[in-house]
Design an enzyme around this catalytic site. Sequence first.
Site, PDB file in Angstrom:
ATOM      1  N   SER A   1       0.817  -1.211   0.000  1.00 53.88           N
ATOM      2  CA  SER A   1       0.000   0.000   0.000  1.00 53.88           C
ATOM      3  C   SER A   1       0.853   1.264   0.000  1.00 53.88           C
ATOM      4  O   SER A   1       0.408   2.321  -0.430  1.00 53.88           O
ATOM      5  CB  SER A   1      -0.874   0.036   1.252  1.00 53.88           C
ATOM      6  OG  SER A   1      -1.762  -1.035   1.268  1.00 53.88           O
TER       7      SER A   1
ATOM      8  N   GLU B   1      -2.240   1.073  -9.354  1.00 54.78           N
ATOM      9  CA  GLU B   1      -1.087   1.965  -9.496  1.00 54.78           C
ATOM     10  C   GLU B   1       0.140   1.108  -9.826  1.00 54.78           C
ATOM     11  O   GLU B   1       0.500   0.220  -9.048  1.00 54.78           O
ATOM     12  CB  GLU B   1      -0.829   2.735  -8.201  1.00 54.78           C
ATOM     13  CG  GLU B   1      -1.915   3.747  -7.879  1.00 54.78           C
ATOM     14  CD  GLU B   1      -1.748   4.353  -6.497  1.00 54.78           C
ATOM     15  OE1 GLU B   1      -1.933   5.574  -6.370  1.00 54.78           O
ATOM     16  OE2 GLU B   1      -1.438   3.616  -5.531  1.00 54.78           O
TER      17      GLU B   1
ATOM     18  N   ASN C   1      -2.994   6.567  -1.838  1.00 56.41           N
ATOM     19  CA  ASN C   1      -2.905   6.490  -0.381  1.00 56.41           C
ATOM     20  C   ASN C   1      -2.350   7.763   0.243  1.00 56.41           C
ATOM     21  O   ASN C   1      -2.590   8.029   1.421  1.00 56.41           O
ATOM     22  CB  ASN C   1      -2.114   5.255   0.054  1.00 56.41           C
ATOM     23  CG  ASN C   1      -3.026   4.038   0.120  1.00 56.41           C
ATOM     24  OD1 ASN C   1      -4.251   4.172   0.184  1.00 56.41           O
ATOM     25  ND2 ASN C   1      -2.452   2.852   0.081  1.00 56.41           N
TER      26      ASN C   1
ATOM     27  N   HIS D   1      -0.238  -1.872  -7.375  1.00 59.22           N
ATOM     28  CA  HIS D   1      -1.075  -1.660  -6.190  1.00 59.22           C
ATOM     29  C   HIS D   1      -2.559  -1.658  -6.538  1.00 59.22           C
ATOM     30  O   HIS D   1      -3.041  -0.750  -7.221  1.00 59.22           O
ATOM     31  CB  HIS D   1      -0.660  -0.319  -5.537  1.00 59.22           C
ATOM     32  CG  HIS D   1      -1.438   0.003  -4.319  1.00 59.22           C
ATOM     33  ND1 HIS D   1      -1.816   1.284  -4.007  1.00 59.22           N
ATOM     34  CD2 HIS D   1      -1.916  -0.781  -3.320  1.00 59.22           C
ATOM     35  CE1 HIS D   1      -2.490   1.261  -2.874  1.00 59.22           C
ATOM     36  NE2 HIS D   1      -2.566   0.031  -2.440  1.00 59.22           N
TER      37      HIS D   1
HETATM   38  N1  3HC Z   1     -15.909  -8.099  -2.570  1.00 58.08           N
HETATM   39  C1  3HC Z   1     -16.251  -8.297  -3.870  1.00 58.08           C
HETATM   40  N2  3HC Z   1     -17.230  -7.607  -4.470  1.00 58.08           N
HETATM   41  C2  3HC Z   1     -17.881  -6.690  -3.738  1.00 58.08           C
HETATM   42  C3  3HC Z   1     -17.589  -6.439  -2.381  1.00 58.08           C
HETATM   43  C4  3HC Z   1     -16.546  -7.199  -1.809  1.00 58.08           C
HETATM   44  N3  3HC Z   1     -16.152  -7.008  -0.555  1.00 58.08           N
HETATM   45  N4  3HC Z   1     -18.405  -5.466  -1.934  1.00 58.08           N
HETATM   46  C5  3HC Z   1     -19.198  -5.135  -2.949  1.00 58.08           C
HETATM   47  N5  3HC Z   1     -18.898  -5.865  -4.038  1.00 58.08           N
HETATM   48  C6  3HC Z   1     -19.501  -5.783  -5.364  1.00 58.08           C
HETATM   49  C7  3HC Z   1     -20.930  -6.288  -5.358  1.00 58.08           C
HETATM   50  O1  3HC Z   1     -20.969  -7.661  -5.630  1.00 58.08           O
HETATM   51  C8  3HC Z   1     -21.530  -5.463  -6.483  1.00 58.08           C
HETATM   52  O2  3HC Z   1     -21.144  -6.026  -7.725  1.00 58.08           O
HETATM   53  P1  3HC Z   1     -22.143  -5.949  -9.022  1.00 58.08           P
HETATM   54  O3  3HC Z   1     -22.617  -4.533  -9.116  1.00 58.08           O
HETATM   55  O4  3HC Z   1     -21.276  -6.356 -10.165  1.00 58.08           O
HETATM   56  O5  3HC Z   1     -23.234  -6.914  -8.725  1.00 58.08           O
HETATM   57  C9  3HC Z   1     -20.798  -4.111  -6.389  1.00 58.08           C
HETATM   58  O6  3HC Z   1     -19.579  -4.389  -5.702  1.00 58.08           O
HETATM   59  C10 3HC Z   1     -21.595  -3.077  -5.615  1.00 58.08           C
HETATM   60  O7  3HC Z   1     -21.887  -3.646  -4.334  1.00 58.08           O
HETATM   61  P2  3HC Z   1     -23.084  -3.212  -3.392  1.00 58.08           P
HETATM   62  O8  3HC Z   1     -24.230  -2.734  -4.247  1.00 58.08           O
HETATM   63  O9  3HC Z   1     -23.331  -4.316  -2.432  1.00 58.08           O
HETATM   64  O10 3HC Z   1     -22.498  -2.063  -2.493  1.00 58.08           O
HETATM   65  P3  3HC Z   1     -22.040  -0.621  -2.866  1.00 58.08           P
HETATM   66  O11 3HC Z   1     -22.684  -0.115  -4.101  1.00 58.08           O
HETATM   67  O12 3HC Z   1     -22.179   0.113  -1.594  1.00 58.08           O
HETATM   68  O13 3HC Z   1     -20.484  -0.796  -3.182  1.00 58.08           O
HETATM   69  C11 3HC Z   1     -18.232  -0.724  -2.558  1.00 58.08           C
HETATM   70  C12 3HC Z   1     -19.591  -1.325  -2.261  1.00 58.08           C
HETATM   71  C13 3HC Z   1     -17.768  -1.134  -3.964  1.00 58.08           C
HETATM   72  C14 3HC Z   1     -17.249  -1.268  -1.551  1.00 58.08           C
HETATM   73  C15 3HC Z   1     -18.363   0.841  -2.499  1.00 58.08           C
HETATM   74  O14 3HC Z   1     -18.906   1.194  -1.253  1.00 58.08           O
HETATM   75  C16 3HC Z   1     -17.070   1.562  -2.665  1.00 58.08           C
HETATM   76  O15 3HC Z   1     -16.615   1.806  -3.780  1.00 58.08           O
HETATM   77  N6  3HC Z   1     -16.429   1.950  -1.536  1.00 58.08           N
HETATM   78  C17 3HC Z   1     -15.178   2.640  -1.540  1.00 58.08           C
HETATM   79  C18 3HC Z   1     -14.068   1.626  -1.609  1.00 58.08           C
HETATM   80  C19 3HC Z   1     -12.728   2.292  -1.676  1.00 58.08           C
HETATM   81  O16 3HC Z   1     -12.551   3.472  -1.547  1.00 58.08           O
HETATM   82  N7  3HC Z   1     -11.690   1.451  -1.860  1.00 58.08           N
HETATM   83  C20 3HC Z   1     -10.331   1.892  -1.847  1.00 58.08           C
HETATM   84  C21 3HC Z   1      -9.819   1.723  -0.460  1.00 58.08           C
HETATM   85  S1  3HC Z   1      -8.153   2.272  -0.273  1.00 58.08           S
HETATM   86  C22 3HC Z   1      -7.249   0.904  -0.646  1.00 58.08           C
HETATM   87  O17 3HC Z   1      -7.738  -0.139  -0.974  1.00 58.08           O
HETATM   88  C23 3HC Z   1      -5.792   1.091  -0.532  1.00 58.08           C
HETATM   89  C24 3HC Z   1      -5.122  -0.117   0.046  1.00 58.08           C
HETATM   90  O18 3HC Z   1      -3.738   0.110   0.000  1.00 58.08           O
HETATM   91  C25 3HC Z   1      -5.580  -0.386   1.429  1.00 58.08           C
END
Ligand code: 3HC
Length: 290
Positions: free
Chosen positions: A123, A156, A195, A144
């Site tokens: 990350s 990334e 990040n 990433h």
């Molecule tokens: N695993 C796999 N698929 C998932 C999932 C999971 N944990 N959560 C949701 N999904 C999928 C669902 O199956 C659905 O797929 P589909 O539309 O193809 O059927 C789609 O995502 C939308 O899901 P939901 O309708 O249940 O829920 P949301 O519309 O609320 O979406 C979310 C959930 C995609 C997690 C959305 O809330 C989101 O984009 N959140 C922000 C996530 C973010 O910012 N991520 C970056 C984090 S930083 C990072 O990762 C850096 C690293 O270094 C730590």
Amino acid sequence: MKIDDIKKICVVGAGNMGHQISILAALRGYEVKCSDVSEEQLRKAREFADKYLPGRVAKGKLTEEQARQAGENLEFTTGLKEAAEDADFVIEAVTEKLELKRKIFAELDQVAPPHAVLATNSSFIVSSMVADVTNRADKVCNMHFFNPALVMKCVEVVKGPHTSEETAGLAMELSRRLGKEPVELQKEIYGFLVNRILSAINNEALYLLDQGVASAEDIDSAVVNALGHPMGPFKLQDLTGIDLTYHVMIERYRETGDPADKPSPTVVEKYVRREWGQKTGKGFYDYSKK
Ligand code: 3HC
């Protein structure tokens, strides 16, 4: 190596990121071996795949044949050598601890075929901090992914001073073949693009919480409803893992000695209580009833 020569992918680490990167690659037709030292973690990863793939069929997003093929492409193992020895491309996704990553890269360099690219999904840690333990620094880069890796489009790719054009190009093209929209960083910087921006938001949110200005729920609500983010900073940390936030900040603080890099009191408290977010059932929010 050409992009079409990449057939077998090894993913090291079956945690939050590793298991989803593995499924993603299996869905895109790659033969994937995912390794982890923890049997428990592998069991959870397999269980997730066994639920996720039929779930996609039920949702009409995959055919039964595609789900079956992806399941067949996917193998989980505790043996790092077994997972890496015939891989064309390795993606390391273990805990954010530099010494652990260095140990794994040294081992990967011994066991993976000489042509294999070794990428880290770290990350924050730039790949020059692990490339020097290998004899193939030109084939080492950052790649990433974002959580959940099956969903988030960005990858990334960071080209270190040691990374060849060919390696960076392969990582970019592989990301595209995994259905992503990669961005390429021409030079290394701690935390890359996303990040660094996310940390600024998280640190400010934690400051406001620690100062008692507003609750986690209200800060999240403000960010969602005022800025249009899909989830607020606390819900997002519950998704990515408060243990990750803690480890990243502690490692950074050890390196810089800058008090501003210390994890906030709330993060330390939650880390010590194992309130790491969704994965332990409680973080800033309670998931135990779900
Ligand atoms: N695993 C796999 N698929 C998932 C999932 C999971 N944990 N959560 C949701 N999904 C999928 C669902 O199956 C659905 O797929 P589909 O539309 O193809 O059927 C789609 O995502 C939308 O899901 P939901 O309708 O249940 O829920 P949301 O519309 O609320 O979406 C979310 C959930 C995609 C997690 C959305 O809330 C989101 O984009 N959140 C922000 C996530 C973010 O910012 N991520 C970056 C984090 S930083 C990072 O990762 C850096 C690293 O270094 C730590």
